[in-house]
Design a protein around this motif. Structure first.
Motif, PDB file in Angstrom:
ATOM      1  N   ARG A 118      -6.555   0.830  -2.121  1.00 26.41           N
ATOM      2  CA  ARG A 118      -6.025   0.475  -3.443  1.00 26.41           C
ATOM      3  C   ARG A 118      -6.841   1.085  -4.576  1.00 26.41           C
ATOM      4  O   ARG A 118      -6.288   1.530  -5.590  1.00 26.41           O
ATOM      5  CB  ARG A 118      -5.965  -1.045  -3.583  1.00 26.41           C
ATOM      6  CG  ARG A 118      -4.993  -1.741  -2.636  1.00 26.41           C
ATOM      7  CD  ARG A 118      -3.548  -1.293  -2.866  1.00 26.41           C
ATOM      8  NE  ARG A 118      -3.141  -1.485  -4.231  1.00 26.41           N
ATOM      9  CZ  ARG A 118      -2.702  -2.648  -4.742  1.00 26.41           C
ATOM     10  NH1 ARG A 118      -2.599  -3.702  -3.940  1.00 26.41           N
ATOM     11  NH2 ARG A 118      -2.331  -2.747  -5.992  1.00 26.41           N
ATOM     12  N   VAL A 119      -8.161   1.112  -4.433  1.00 26.82           N
ATOM     13  CA  VAL A 119      -9.003   1.706  -5.475  1.00 26.82           C
ATOM     14  C   VAL A 119      -8.775   3.208  -5.564  1.00 26.82           C
ATOM     15  O   VAL A 119      -8.661   3.769  -6.670  1.00 26.82           O
ATOM     16  CB  VAL A 119     -10.492   1.386  -5.210  1.00 26.82           C
ATOM     17  CG1 VAL A 119     -11.387   2.213  -6.139  1.00 26.82           C
ATOM     18  CG2 VAL A 119     -10.766  -0.099  -5.415  1.00 26.82           C
TER      19      VAL A 119
ATOM     20  N   CYS B  49       0.835  -1.204   0.000  1.00 26.84           N
ATOM     21  CA  CYS B  49       0.000   0.000   0.000  1.00 26.84           C
ATOM     22  C   CYS B  49       0.868   1.253   0.000  1.00 26.84           C
ATOM     23  O   CYS B  49       0.610   2.208  -0.752  1.00 26.84           O
ATOM     24  CB  CYS B  49      -0.917   0.003   1.225  1.00 26.84           C
ATOM     25  SG  CYS B  49      -2.225  -1.238   1.203  1.00 26.84           S
TER      26      CYS B  49
ATOM     27  N   ALA C 166      -4.585  -3.018 -12.390  1.00 32.53           N
ATOM     28  CA  ALA C 166      -5.846  -3.211 -11.677  1.00 32.53           C
ATOM     29  C   ALA C 166      -6.221  -4.684 -11.581  1.00 32.53           C
ATOM     30  O   ALA C 166      -6.896  -5.092 -10.626  1.00 32.53           O
ATOM     31  CB  ALA C 166      -6.962  -2.435 -12.373  1.00 32.53           C
TER      32      ALA C 166
ATOM     33  N   LEU D 281      -7.242  -6.463  -8.062  1.00 33.40           N
ATOM     34  CA  LEU D 281      -8.580  -7.012  -7.813  1.00 33.40           C
ATOM     35  C   LEU D 281      -8.508  -8.491  -7.454  1.00 33.40           C
ATOM     36  O   LEU D 281      -9.266  -8.966  -6.601  1.00 33.40           O
ATOM     37  CB  LEU D 281      -9.460  -6.800  -9.050  1.00 33.40           C
ATOM     38  CG  LEU D 281      -9.837  -5.336  -9.351  1.00 33.40           C
ATOM     39  CD1 LEU D 281     -10.569  -5.239 -10.679  1.00 33.40           C
ATOM     40  CD2 LEU D 281     -10.702  -4.775  -8.222  1.00 33.40           C
TER      41      LEU D 281
ATOM     42  N   TRP E 175      -5.012   7.627 -12.073  1.00 33.56           N
ATOM     43  CA  TRP E 175      -5.639   7.798 -13.382  1.00 33.56           C
ATOM     44  C   TRP E 175      -5.844   9.284 -13.674  1.00 33.56           C
ATOM     45  O   TRP E 175      -5.583   9.745 -14.791  1.00 33.56           O
ATOM     46  CB  TRP E 175      -6.973   7.051 -13.404  1.00 33.56           C
ATOM     47  CG  TRP E 175      -7.681   7.099 -14.730  1.00 33.56           C
ATOM     48  CD1 TRP E 175      -8.590   8.019 -15.162  1.00 33.56           C
ATOM     49  CD2 TRP E 175      -7.518   6.173 -15.815  1.00 33.56           C
ATOM     50  NE1 TRP E 175      -9.005   7.732 -16.433  1.00 33.56           N
ATOM     51  CE2 TRP E 175      -8.369   6.605 -16.858  1.00 33.56           C
ATOM     52  CE3 TRP E 175      -6.756   5.023 -15.991  1.00 33.56           C
ATOM     53  CZ2 TRP E 175      -8.467   5.918 -18.071  1.00 33.56           C
ATOM     54  CZ3 TRP E 175      -6.853   4.341 -17.192  1.00 33.56           C
ATOM     55  CH2 TRP E 175      -7.699   4.787 -18.218  1.00 33.56           C
TER      56      TRP E 175
ATOM     57  N   LEU F 111      -9.107  -2.543   0.261  1.00 31.74           N
ATOM     58  CA  LEU F 111      -9.666  -2.350  -1.077  1.00 31.74           C
ATOM     59  C   LEU F 111      -9.882  -0.870  -1.357  1.00 31.74           C
ATOM     60  O   LEU F 111      -9.570  -0.389  -2.455  1.00 31.74           O
ATOM     61  CB  LEU F 111     -10.979  -3.116  -1.202  1.00 31.74           C
ATOM     62  CG  LEU F 111     -11.686  -3.001  -2.560  1.00 31.74           C
ATOM     63  CD1 LEU F 111     -10.798  -3.547  -3.672  1.00 31.74           C
ATOM     64  CD2 LEU F 111     -13.029  -3.730  -2.535  1.00 31.74           C
ATOM     65  N   VAL F 112     -10.411  -0.128  -0.381  1.00 33.52           N
ATOM     66  CA  VAL F 112     -10.641   1.306  -0.577  1.00 33.52           C
ATOM     67  C   VAL F 112      -9.326   2.030  -0.849  1.00 33.52           C
ATOM     68  O   VAL F 112      -9.233   2.877  -1.756  1.00 33.52           O
ATOM     69  CB  VAL F 112     -11.337   1.910   0.657  1.00 33.52           C
ATOM     70  CG1 VAL F 112     -11.353   3.436   0.575  1.00 33.52           C
ATOM     71  CG2 VAL F 112     -12.763   1.383   0.765  1.00 33.52           C
TER      72      VAL F 112
ATOM     73  N   HIS G   7      -6.098   4.744  -4.875  1.00 29.62           N
ATOM     74  CA  HIS G   7      -4.796   4.923  -5.514  1.00 29.62           C
ATOM     75  C   HIS G   7      -4.940   4.920  -7.031  1.00 29.62           C
ATOM     76  O   HIS G   7      -4.400   5.790  -7.729  1.00 29.62           O
ATOM     77  CB  HIS G   7      -3.838   3.815  -5.061  1.00 29.62           C
ATOM     78  CG  HIS G   7      -2.607   3.716  -5.896  1.00 29.62           C
ATOM     79  ND1 HIS G   7      -2.423   2.720  -6.839  1.00 29.62           N
ATOM     80  CD2 HIS G   7      -1.498   4.494  -5.966  1.00 29.62           C
ATOM     81  CE1 HIS G   7      -1.269   2.878  -7.429  1.00 29.62           C
ATOM     82  NE2 HIS G   7      -0.683   3.942  -6.923  1.00 29.62           N
ATOM     83  N   LEU G   8      -5.660   3.926  -7.547  1.00 25.73           N
ATOM     84  CA  LEU G   8      -5.816   3.839  -8.998  1.00 25.73           C
ATOM     85  C   LEU G   8      -6.605   5.027  -9.548  1.00 25.73           C
ATOM     86  O   LEU G   8      -6.276   5.555 -10.622  1.00 25.73           O
ATOM     87  CB  LEU G   8      -6.509   2.527  -9.366  1.00 25.73           C
ATOM     88  CG  LEU G   8      -5.690   1.247  -9.167  1.00 25.73           C
ATOM     89  CD1 LEU G   8      -6.526   0.020  -9.494  1.00 25.73           C
ATOM     90  CD2 LEU G   8      -4.431   1.267 -10.033  1.00 25.73           C
ATOM     91  N   VAL G   9      -7.631   5.452  -8.831  1.00 26.34           N
ATOM     92  CA  VAL G   9      -8.439   6.586  -9.289  1.00 26.34           C
ATOM     93  C   VAL G   9      -7.601   7.864  -9.319  1.00 26.34           C
ATOM     94  O   VAL G   9      -7.630   8.627 -10.300  1.00 26.34           O
ATOM     95  CB  VAL G   9      -9.675   6.766  -8.378  1.00 26.34           C
ATOM     96  CG1 VAL G   9     -10.395   8.073  -8.713  1.00 26.34           C
ATOM     97  CG2 VAL G   9     -10.622   5.583  -8.553  1.00 26.34           C
TER      98      VAL G   9
ATOM     99  N   ASP H 242      -0.659 -10.159  -6.258  1.00 22.69           N
ATOM    100  CA  ASP H 242      -0.425  -8.717  -6.375  1.00 22.69           C
ATOM    101  C   ASP H 242       1.030  -8.409  -6.707  1.00 22.69           C
ATOM    102  O   ASP H 242       1.331  -7.676  -7.659  1.00 22.69           O
ATOM    103  CB  ASP H 242      -0.822  -8.029  -5.073  1.00 22.69           C
ATOM    104  CG  ASP H 242      -1.517  -6.694  -5.324  1.00 22.69           C
ATOM    105  OD1 ASP H 242      -1.482  -6.216  -6.467  1.00 22.69           O
ATOM    106  OD2 ASP H 242      -2.092  -6.126  -4.384  1.00 22.69           O
TER     107      ASP H 242
END
Length: 412
Positions: free
Chosen positions: A112-113, A51, A137, A141, A120, A109-110, A115-117, A179
């Protein structure tokens, strides 16, 4: 982010959450001083490290303290703090309240998501980086799905609690393998390290954070004990070991590694940063956390005259954590130098072998003497390196100061 940029104050603030998380990992292992407890602690550390690394990559792409990124990072900090609070329940839920494993997996999960958002958003206009984020991603996932499977594992799936725990632990191992392995499999093309100075400084600071946890462990180990000469001596010896590990990283290695990374470009720089920092700094941090656990046990031995006396040897997990932590830290250094500079540090190789050979000897010494022996070897390694590489060391550090001036000291 531009070449030469430095770590922002918000990133330092962000790392404070990980300071607390690392203390929780040490406490998790101390509460279950078995090989099984050690495995759980190391798995937890690997997850937290991944993370942290995600946001180290992000922070090298966009300034962390500007615009919407600032607000998003505060949300990530809050989520990670809840995850850190849940660490004692991540593998075994406590009676009452919410499900600890589910809360932890949800927070992960929150984080990591988000981070990707954020990544992006930061990668707008960079199609190569956005394609890489889409590839990354998939393993994220997959790993999160396995973590949720472990968290939702019903008690009736196994005949005994140990079998259930084994299955849950295996799912954690698989989640991390998916991962870590997935990011390695998609390759480095598309990732970018825009500032070598920021990248190396960021990882140097997390090494300091981990070393700080080793000092915290010394204090925590004697919180409820009256001060005594054995505690004073053990504290000095513990600081000597931590100082030697700091010296081993920041005196020369961090400076030389930054110069190598700065010379690399494009995908070559990204691969170098991924391998030598994202992957090979993990054993260094893990080694420091194990050392912290060992120091905590030593202080409890030398300070608690009710359950232990000064002649009692440190045995079992405490001894292996104390010596094994330094050995793992040095192995991380050897791998780091081999990948980053393509060479082997022979004094550190010899020190690693010597410490491994001394573990049986230390097991027959009083706990305080075992710590003293470890401190003598670590300090001796530093002295040998200063004598052997004195001229090259001085030239490298002088060149660094000439290049960066008084604004940034070596190792920062």
């Amino acid at each position: 982010m531009t070449e030469g940029a430095s770590v922002t104050p918000l990133e330092l603030f962000f790392d404070l959450v990980f300071v607390y998380a690392l203390t929780q990992v040490t406490a998790l292992m101390a509460a279950d001083l078995t090989w099984w407890g050690m495995l759980h602690g190391l798995l937890m550390l690997a997850l937290l490290w991944w993370c942290w690394c995600c946001y180290a990559w992000l922070g090298n792409t966009v300034r962390a303290d500007e615009g919407i990124v600032r607000v998003a990072l505060f949300a990530v900090m809050a989520t990670m703090f809840v995850a850190a609070i849940t660490i004692p329940e991540a593998f075994a839920d406590l009676p009452g309240g919410l499900s600890g494993p589910v809360v932890f997996a949800s927070c992960y999960l929150v984080v990591r998501v988000l981070h990707l958002v954020i990544y992006w958003h930061a990668a707008r206009g960079d199609d190569g980086l956005r394609r890489q984020l889409l590839r990354a991603a998939l393993p994220m996932l997959g790993g999160a799905t396995l973590l949720f499977t472990a968290a939702l594992l019903p008690p009736q799936i196994a005949d005994t609690a140990r079998q259930e725990d084994t299955l849950r632990t295996l799912l954690w191992v698989l989640a991390l393998a998916v991962d870590y392995g997935g990011v390695m499999a998609i390759g480095a093309r598309g990732w970018q390290i825009f500032s070598a100075a920021h990248w190396t400084e960021r990882h140097g600071l997390i090494i300091i954070v981990a070393l700080g946890e080793s000092l915290v462990a010394i204090g925590v180990g004697v919180t409820a004990l009256p001060i005594s000469w054995p505690i004073v001596v053990a504290s000095f010896l513990g600081i000597a070991v931590a100082a030697a590990l700091w010296w081993a990283y920041f005196d020369v290695v961090s400076i030389a590694a930054e110069k190598v990374l700065a010379r690399a470009q494009g995908a070559e720089r990204a691969a170098l940063g991924r391998d030598s920092y994202t992957y090979l700094h993990l054993p260094m941090v893990a080694g420091i956390i194990l050392l912290a656990l060992g120091l905590k046990k030593v202080l409890s031995y030398v300070g608690d005259g009710t359950h232990h006396d000064l002649t009692e040897p440190l045995h079992g997990i405490g001894l292996y954590a104390l010596y094994g932590g330094v050995i793992l830290y040095l192995l991380g250094h050897l791998g780091f130098r081999l990948r980053n500079m393509g060479s082997v540090n022979w004094p550190r190789t010899a020190t690693t072998l010597l410490l491994a050979a001394l573990v049986p000897v230390a097991g027959h010494l009083p706990a305080l003497a075992a710590l003293g022996l470890l401190a003598a070897v670590c300090v001796g390694m530093v002295v040998v390196e200063v004598v052997l590489f004195g001229a090259a060391r001085r030239a490298l550090r002088d060149a660094f100061l000439d290049e960066h001036g008084a604004g940034r000291a070596p190792g920062q």
